[in-house]
Structures are given as structure tokens and as C-alpha cells.
Design an enzyme around this catalytic site. Structure first.
Site, PDB file in Angstrom:
ATOM      1  N   ARG A 141      79.629 -11.956  32.316  1.00 34.71           N
ATOM      2  CA  ARG A 141      79.818 -11.324  31.005  1.00 34.71           C
ATOM      3  C   ARG A 141      78.967 -11.987  29.929  1.00 34.71           C
ATOM      4  NH1 ARG A 141      85.285  -8.390  31.363  1.00 34.71           N
ATOM      5  NH2 ARG A 141      85.207  -7.954  29.160  1.00 34.71           N
ATOM      6  N   TYR A 144      76.294 -10.285  27.586  1.00 36.42           N
ATOM      7  CA  TYR A 144      76.847  -9.536  26.444  1.00 36.42           C
ATOM      8  C   TYR A 144      77.462 -10.506  25.427  1.00 36.42           C
ATOM      9  CZ  TYR A 144      79.784  -5.960  24.119  1.00 36.42           C
ATOM     10  OH  TYR A 144      80.393  -5.116  23.216  1.00 36.42           O
ATOM     11  N   LYS A 148      75.805 -11.279  21.862  1.00 31.33           N
ATOM     12  CA  LYS A 148      76.488 -10.901  20.615  1.00 31.33           C
ATOM     13  C   LYS A 148      76.747 -12.132  19.744  1.00 31.33           C
ATOM     14  CE  LYS A 148      77.294  -6.376  20.958  1.00 31.33           C
ATOM     15  NZ  LYS A 148      76.975  -5.384  19.928  1.00 31.33           N
ATOM     16  N   VAL A 186      88.343   0.939  30.734  1.00 32.34           N
ATOM     17  CA  VAL A 186      89.661   1.199  31.311  1.00 32.34           C
ATOM     18  C   VAL A 186      90.278   2.520  30.832  1.00 32.34           C
ATOM     19  CG1 VAL A 186      90.995  -0.195  29.634  1.00 32.34           C
ATOM     20  CG2 VAL A 186      91.816   0.097  31.962  1.00 32.34           C
ATOM     21  N   SER A 188      88.901   5.368  29.667  1.00 38.30           N
ATOM     22  CA  SER A 188      88.249   6.549  30.238  1.00 38.30           C
ATOM     23  C   SER A 188      88.484   6.607  31.752  1.00 38.30           C
ATOM     24  CB  SER A 188      86.760   6.570  29.899  1.00 38.30           C
ATOM     25  OG  SER A 188      86.189   5.296  30.048  1.00 38.30           O
ATOM     26  N   PHE A 190      91.059   5.460  33.555  1.00 36.66           N
ATOM     27  CA  PHE A 190      92.445   5.856  33.872  1.00 36.66           C
ATOM     28  C   PHE A 190      92.676   7.334  33.542  1.00 36.66           C
ATOM     29  CE2 PHE A 190      94.737   1.422  33.534  1.00 36.66           C
ATOM     30  CZ  PHE A 190      93.944   0.944  34.562  1.00 36.66           C
ATOM     31  N   GLN A 208      97.047  -8.392  32.709  1.00 33.38           N
ATOM     32  CA  GLN A 208      96.158  -8.757  31.580  1.00 33.38           C
ATOM     33  C   GLN A 208      96.358  -7.753  30.436  1.00 33.38           C
ATOM     34  OE1 GLN A 208      95.190  -7.297  34.377  1.00 33.38           O
ATOM     35  NE2 GLN A 208      93.167  -6.374  34.300  1.00 33.38           N
ATOM     36  N   GLN A 275      93.976 -11.958  27.981  1.00 36.34           N
ATOM     37  CA  GLN A 275      94.732 -11.417  26.841  1.00 36.34           C
ATOM     38  C   GLN A 275      93.796 -11.205  25.653  1.00 36.34           C
ATOM     39  OE1 GLN A 275      97.651 -14.432  25.851  1.00 36.34           O
ATOM     40  NE2 GLN A 275      96.101 -16.008  25.573  1.00 36.34           N
ATOM     41  N   ARG A 276      94.208 -10.273  24.790  1.00 39.10           N
ATOM     42  CA  ARG A 276      93.366 -10.027  23.609  1.00 39.10           C
ATOM     43  C   ARG A 276      94.175  -9.253  22.576  1.00 39.10           C
ATOM     44  NH1 ARG A 276      88.237  -7.106  25.203  1.00 39.10           N
ATOM     45  NH2 ARG A 276      87.318  -9.018  25.951  1.00 39.10           N
TER      46      ARG A 276
HETATM   47  P1  NAD Z   1      77.965   3.068  23.842  1.00 38.46           P
HETATM   48  O1  NAD Z   1      77.411   2.503  25.095  1.00 38.46           O
HETATM   49  O2  NAD Z   1      78.620   4.393  23.886  1.00 38.46           O
HETATM   50  O3  NAD Z   1      76.867   3.112  22.693  1.00 38.46           O
HETATM   51  C1  NAD Z   1      75.795   2.215  22.604  1.00 38.46           C
HETATM   52  C2  NAD Z   1      74.555   3.021  22.261  1.00 38.46           C
HETATM   53  O4  NAD Z   1      73.434   2.129  22.116  1.00 38.46           O
HETATM   54  C3  NAD Z   1      74.176   4.035  23.348  1.00 38.46           C
HETATM   55  O5  NAD Z   1      73.946   5.293  22.768  1.00 38.46           O
HETATM   56  C4  NAD Z   1      72.909   3.447  23.960  1.00 38.46           C
HETATM   57  O6  NAD Z   1      72.058   4.436  24.496  1.00 38.46           O
HETATM   58  C5  NAD Z   1      72.315   2.711  22.788  1.00 38.46           C
HETATM   59  N1  NAD Z   1      71.401   1.604  23.165  1.00 38.46           N
HETATM   60  C6  NAD Z   1      71.619   0.640  24.084  1.00 38.46           C
HETATM   61  N2  NAD Z   1      70.566  -0.192  24.131  1.00 38.46           N
HETATM   62  C7  NAD Z   1      69.665   0.257  23.198  1.00 38.46           C
HETATM   63  C8  NAD Z   1      68.373  -0.176  22.787  1.00 38.46           C
HETATM   64  N3  NAD Z   1      67.798  -1.268  23.322  1.00 38.46           N
HETATM   65  N4  NAD Z   1      67.746   0.541  21.818  1.00 38.46           N
HETATM   66  C9  NAD Z   1      68.312   1.643  21.271  1.00 38.46           C
HETATM   67  N5  NAD Z   1      69.533   2.095  21.636  1.00 38.46           N
HETATM   68  C10 NAD Z   1      70.201   1.404  22.594  1.00 38.46           C
HETATM   69  O7  NAD Z   1      79.002   1.962  23.291  1.00 38.46           O
HETATM   70  P2  NAD Z   1      79.989   2.012  22.023  1.00 38.46           P
HETATM   71  O8  NAD Z   1      81.345   1.828  22.516  1.00 38.46           O
HETATM   72  O9  NAD Z   1      79.670   3.153  21.143  1.00 38.46           O
HETATM   73  O10 NAD Z   1      79.572   0.663  21.292  1.00 38.46           O
HETATM   74  C11 NAD Z   1      78.781   0.645  20.118  1.00 38.46           C
HETATM   75  C12 NAD Z   1      78.675  -0.793  19.604  1.00 38.46           C
HETATM   76  O11 NAD Z   1      79.970  -1.313  19.325  1.00 38.46           O
HETATM   77  C13 NAD Z   1      78.036  -1.747  20.606  1.00 38.46           C
HETATM   78  O12 NAD Z   1      77.183  -2.630  19.922  1.00 38.46           O
HETATM   79  C14 NAD Z   1      79.205  -2.496  21.183  1.00 38.46           C
HETATM   80  O13 NAD Z   1      78.850  -3.774  21.603  1.00 38.46           O
HETATM   81  C15 NAD Z   1      80.170  -2.528  20.008  1.00 38.46           C
HETATM   82  N6  NAD Z   1      81.558  -2.654  20.455  1.00 38.46           N
HETATM   83  C16 NAD Z   1      82.228  -1.588  20.995  1.00 38.46           C
HETATM   84  C17 NAD Z   1      83.527  -1.756  21.451  1.00 38.46           C
HETATM   85  C18 NAD Z   1      84.321  -0.613  22.024  1.00 38.46           C
HETATM   86  O14 NAD Z   1      85.459  -0.843  22.477  1.00 38.46           O
HETATM   87  N7  NAD Z   1      83.852   0.598  22.030  1.00 38.46           N
HETATM   88  C19 NAD Z   1      84.144  -3.010  21.371  1.00 38.46           C
HETATM   89  C20 NAD Z   1      83.422  -4.072  20.840  1.00 38.46           C
HETATM   90  C21 NAD Z   1      82.130  -3.886  20.378  1.00 38.46           C
HETATM   91  N1  UDP Z   2      90.239  -2.419  34.149  1.00 37.30           N
HETATM   92  C1  UDP Z   2      91.055  -1.933  35.144  1.00 37.30           C
HETATM   93  N2  UDP Z   2      90.674  -0.819  35.815  1.00 37.30           N
HETATM   94  C2  UDP Z   2      89.525  -0.129  35.521  1.00 37.30           C
HETATM   95  C3  UDP Z   2      88.702  -0.626  34.486  1.00 37.30           C
HETATM   96  C4  UDP Z   2      89.090  -1.766  33.823  1.00 37.30           C
HETATM   97  O1  UDP Z   2      92.114  -2.508  35.442  1.00 37.30           O
HETATM   98  O2  UDP Z   2      89.258   0.888  36.166  1.00 37.30           O
HETATM   99  C5  UDP Z   2      90.665  -3.638  33.407  1.00 37.30           C
HETATM  100  C6  UDP Z   2      89.592  -4.695  33.259  1.00 37.30           C
HETATM  101  O3  UDP Z   2      89.597  -5.554  34.365  1.00 37.30           O
HETATM  102  C7  UDP Z   2      90.020  -5.383  31.979  1.00 37.30           C
HETATM  103  C8  UDP Z   2      90.669  -4.258  31.162  1.00 37.30           C
HETATM  104  O4  UDP Z   2      90.967  -3.226  32.083  1.00 37.30           O
HETATM  105  O5  UDP Z   2      90.986  -6.361  32.253  1.00 37.30           O
HETATM  106  C9  UDP Z   2      89.753  -3.698  30.065  1.00 37.30           C
HETATM  107  O6  UDP Z   2      88.522  -3.378  30.652  1.00 37.30           O
HETATM  108  P1  UDP Z   2      87.323  -2.689  29.861  1.00 37.30           P
HETATM  109  O7  UDP Z   2      86.157  -2.680  30.787  1.00 37.30           O
HETATM  110  O8  UDP Z   2      87.778  -1.398  29.316  1.00 37.30           O
HETATM  111  O9  UDP Z   2      87.052  -3.612  28.606  1.00 37.30           O
HETATM  112  P2  UDP Z   2      86.922  -5.194  28.365  1.00 37.30           P
HETATM  113  O10 UDP Z   2      87.235  -5.946  29.619  1.00 37.30           O
HETATM  114  O11 UDP Z   2      85.526  -5.396  27.931  1.00 37.30           O
HETATM  115  O12 UDP Z   2      87.925  -5.458  27.319  1.00 37.30           O
END
Ligand code: NAD
Ligand code: UDP
Ligand code: UDP
Length: 311
Positions: A141, A144, A148, A186, A188, A190, A208, A275-276
Site C-alpha cells: 500500500r 499510495y 499521498k 468494498v 461497490s 458487495f 476490520q 480500524q478507521r
Molecule cells: P477514481 O479512481 O474514481 O478517480 C481518480 C481519477 O484520476 C480517475 O478518473 C483517473 O483516470 C484519474 N487519474 C489517475 N491518474 C491520473 C494521472 N496521472 N493523470 C490524470 N488523471 C489521472 O477515484 P476517486 O474515488 O474519485 O478518488 C479521487 C481522489 O480522492 C483520489 O486522489 C483519491 O486518492 C482521493 N480519495 C478518495 C477516497 C474514496 O474513498 N473515494 C478516499 C480517500 C482519498
Molecule cells: N474488502 C473486503 N472485500 C472486498 C473488498 C474489500 O472485505 O471485496 C475489505 C478490505 O480488505 C478492507 C475494507 O474492505 O479491509 C475496505 O476496503 P477498500 O478497498 O474499499 O478500501 P480501503 O482498504 O482502502 O479502506
């Protein structure tokens, strides 16, 4: 009328942000390389005279004229960000440098979509912004998480060194319509499994926890942060403090979809946080923000989106 750059604007959160910014009377320049995003997320905006799409990878320099930047480009699902981990770090770090360079040249405000992943597998629960995190630098991980974290460092150094106006948002798990059904996250996974009557894939024993925020609440928080008082930089947590185990989430989705799906267990992926849960006092005080949509309401809206998409 402002002209606003949204990187990652064809993604899940980015496309909802484009909608919000246009609704507020702005022009939007959506920049995306379509790595995980898709044109279908912004299809309804293509004919809008205030919307422009540019296919571009932010790891390369970008010379455009805009008034504000929301930097969201980066794959967010573990499956996708681990598929090409080097590109993930490049997007977070080199992408941030390019967008900060652009903001510096234009002397404009820039918001960074950071993540609760900067806390890693947290030893402090729930997580306030002051917690410095427990992140592996070498695990799967890290591309990422560390990408970040480095991006946050760059934002604060451009702020101190060049006087740039920055806003840093730490996003906790967010879900809702337009999540990619093959995303691997997770919620999407489920929902799609439950709707298709397939086994629900629980990683580990399902004990978790995560805290899930509905997309509309997230976008409201993001918009309020960008428009917050001068000098407020964050980092600020944006998430819903309601905390659930993955077993609870699975049960709720099975109930809401009336599904006959059974649970099936797989090993927990490496470095998967146990946990989170966000502390959101800062967002409440500084942005007058708190989430309004509970998990059941949000899941219902997400389920009906996937139902239309799949059937
Ligand atoms: P997503 O994957 O749907 O969207 C990310 C977008 O960035 C995509 O459209 C992808 O094509 C584009 N992208 C990736 N690499 C690129 C590059 N090098 N140049 C141009 N475009 C690029 O994800 P999301 O859930 O919409 O997340 C958006 C932002 O929010 C991300 O930065 C992510 O880290 C952050 N974030 C999201 C979540 C969440 O739960 N959704 C949680 C924490 C942080
Ligand atoms: N997870 C799961 N089944 C799945 C996908 C994810 O049990 O089909 C779990 C995963 O191991 C994690 C939690 O769900 O503990 C959230 O996962 P997700 O990938 O959505 O986000 P993140 O781990 O980045 O919070
Ligand atoms: N950059 C960009 N668009 C601009 C200005 C800069 O993409 O309008 C990129 C450029 O690639 C540069 C990076 O942002 O390398 C960082 O810019 P900065 O001015 O901070 O540093 P430089 O590398 O130019 O000294």
C-alpha cells in the site's frame, strides 16, 4: 465566473465535483488520463458550454490558465493503485509538483485530495488530524500511502517557501453512485455481488472497520474547504464517523438488496488497516460541516444506481 481545473475529473469523486462546480456557476476544465475514470461519468456534461474535457496525464507539465485547482487525479482503489505502483507514486508526487508549479505560476489556490491512508494502520482510534500515522514504507500500500504523504509535504513546502494558498483534505472512505463497478472497493464489490446473487467476498474475518461517507457529503465538505477562510490550510479530515465492520456492511447490503448471496472468506491483504474512524471536530468548527446522510440512506441510493447500471 471562475474557471476551475479539476484533475481526475472523470473519476468517481471528480465527476460529482464537476457537477457541483458547474451548478455553482463556474466553468470547469476537467483533466483526466482515463486510467480509472471514464467518459461515461462526464457524458452528461460534454454538451455544457461551461465544461471542457482534456485527456492528459498530470505526471507531465500542464500549461493552462485557470483560477483555482482541485487536485484529485490518482487511482483510489487498492486493486488499481497496486496494479502499477510506480505510476501511482509518480501521479501523487510528480503530479503534485506539476499542479503546484501551475498554481505558483498563476498565483492561485490549490486543494489536494489526500487520504485517511496517511494514518496507515492506526494505533490511535479514532484519528484526529494531529495523529502522525503508522505507515509501512515498503508494503504493497506504500505506493499510495507514501505518495499521498509526500504530496502533503510538497503542498506545505510550497505554502511555506512560495506563499502558495493551499487546502489539504484527508478523505475517509467515500461511496456512492458512479463508483466503478469493477473498482474492487468494498462497497461497490458487495453491492454488485449482492445484486448478482454471487458470493460476498469478505477479506480476513470481516472484523476490520471502516467509516463510510456518502459522496454528496464529501463534495460539500470539499467545496467548503476550498472556500474556507484565508490562511486555513488543513489538513482536515472529511468523513462520516459512523464506524462499521465489513461483516456489518455485508449484512446490511444483503438486507437492502434482498439478496440470497452467502459470505465467502479470503485472506486479509497485506497491511490492510484494522480500524478507521475520523475525528471531524476541525471540519465542524472551521467549515461548519458535518455529514448528513447515514449509511442506510447512502447505500439505498448507491444500490439503485448499480441496479440501473447492471440490469
Ligand atoms: P477514481 O479512481 O474514481 O478517480 C481518480 C481519477 O484520476 C480517475 O478518473 C483517473 O483516470 C484519474 N487519474 C489517475 N491518474 C491520473 C494521472 N496521472 N493523470 C490524470 N488523471 C489521472 O477515484 P476517486 O474515488 O474519485 O478518488 C479521487 C481522489 O480522492 C483520489 O486522489 C483519491 O486518492 C482521493 N480519495 C478518495 C477516497 C474514496 O474513498 N473515494 C478516499 C480517500 C482519498
Ligand atoms: N474488502 C473486503 N472485500 C472486498 C473488498 C474489500 O472485505 O471485496 C475489505 C478490505 O480488505 C478492507 C475494507 O474492505 O479491509 C475496505 O476496503 P477498500 O478497498 O474499499 O478500501 P480501503 O482498504 O482502502 O479502506
Ligand atoms: N509546471 C506546469 N505548469 C505551469 C508551471 C509549472 O506544469 O504552468 C510544472 C513544471 O513541470 C515544473 C513544475 O511544475 O517543473 C514545478 O514548477 P516550479 O515553478 O515549482 O519549479 P521549476 O521546476 O519550474 O523550478
Amino acid at each position: 465566473m471562475k474557471r476551475i481545473l479539476v484533475t481526475g475529473g472523470a473519476g468517481f469523486l471528480g465527476s460529482h465535483l464537476c457537477d457541483k462546480l458547474i451548478k455553482e456557476g463556474n466553468e470547469v476544465l476537467c483533466v483526466d488520463n482515463l486510467y480509472t475514470g471514464s467518459k461515461s461519468n462526464i457524458h452528461h456534461l460534454m454538451e455544457n458550454k461551461n465544461f471542457e474535457f482534456m485527456r492528459h496525464d498530470i505526471t507531465f507539465p500542464l500549461y493552462v490558465e485557470v483560477d483555482e485547482i482541485y487536485n484529485l487525479a490518482c487511482p483510489a482503489s487498492p486493486v488499481h493503485y497496486q496494479f502499477d505502483p510506480v505510476q501511482t507514486t509518480k501521479t501523487s508526487v510528480i503530479g503534485a509538483i506539476n499542479m503546484l508549479g501551475l498554481a505558483k505560476r498563476l498565483k492561485i489556490k490549490i486543494l489536494q485530495a489526500s487520504t485517511s491512508e496517511v494514518y496507515g494502520d492506526p494505533e490511535i482510534h479514532p484519528q484526529p488530524e494531529s495523529y502522525k500515522g503508522s505507515v509501512s514504507t515498503t508494503g504493497i500500500r506504500a505506493c499510495y500511502d507514501e505518495g499521498k504523504r509526500c504530496a502533503e509535504t510538497l503542498f506545505f513546502d510550497y505554502h511555506r517557501q512560495h506563499g502558495l494558498d493551499i487546502k489539504v483534505m484527508r478523505i475517509f472512505n467515500t461511496y456512492g453512485p458512479r463508483m466503478n463497478p469493477d473498482d474492487g472497493r468494498v462497497v461497490s464489490n458487495f453491492i454488485v455481488q449482492a445484486l448478482k446473487g454471487e458470493d460476498i467476498t469478505i477479506f480476513g474475518d470481516g472484523s476490520q472497520t471502516r467509516s463510510f461517507c456518502y459522496v454528496e457529503d464529501n463534495i460539500e465538505g470539499m467545496y467548503k474547504l476550498m472556500n474556507s477562510r484565508d490562511g486555513f490550510t488543513g489538513p482536515v479530515n472529511i468523513g462520516n464517523p459512523g464506524e462499521f465492520t465489513m461483516l456489518e456492511l455485508a449484512k446490511q447490503i444483503i438486507e437492502l438488496t434482498n439478496s440470497k448471496s452467502k459470505l465467502i472468506f479470503f485472506p486479509l491483504p497485506q497491511d490492510d488497516p484494522m480500524q478507521r474512524q475520523p475525528v471531524i471536530e476541525m471540519a465542524n468548527k472551521e467549515l461548519n460541516w458535518k455529514p448528513k446522510i447515514n449509511l442506510t440512506e447512502g447505500l439505498q441510493a448507491t444500490i439503485s444506481h448499480f441496479q440501473k447500471l447492471l440490469f
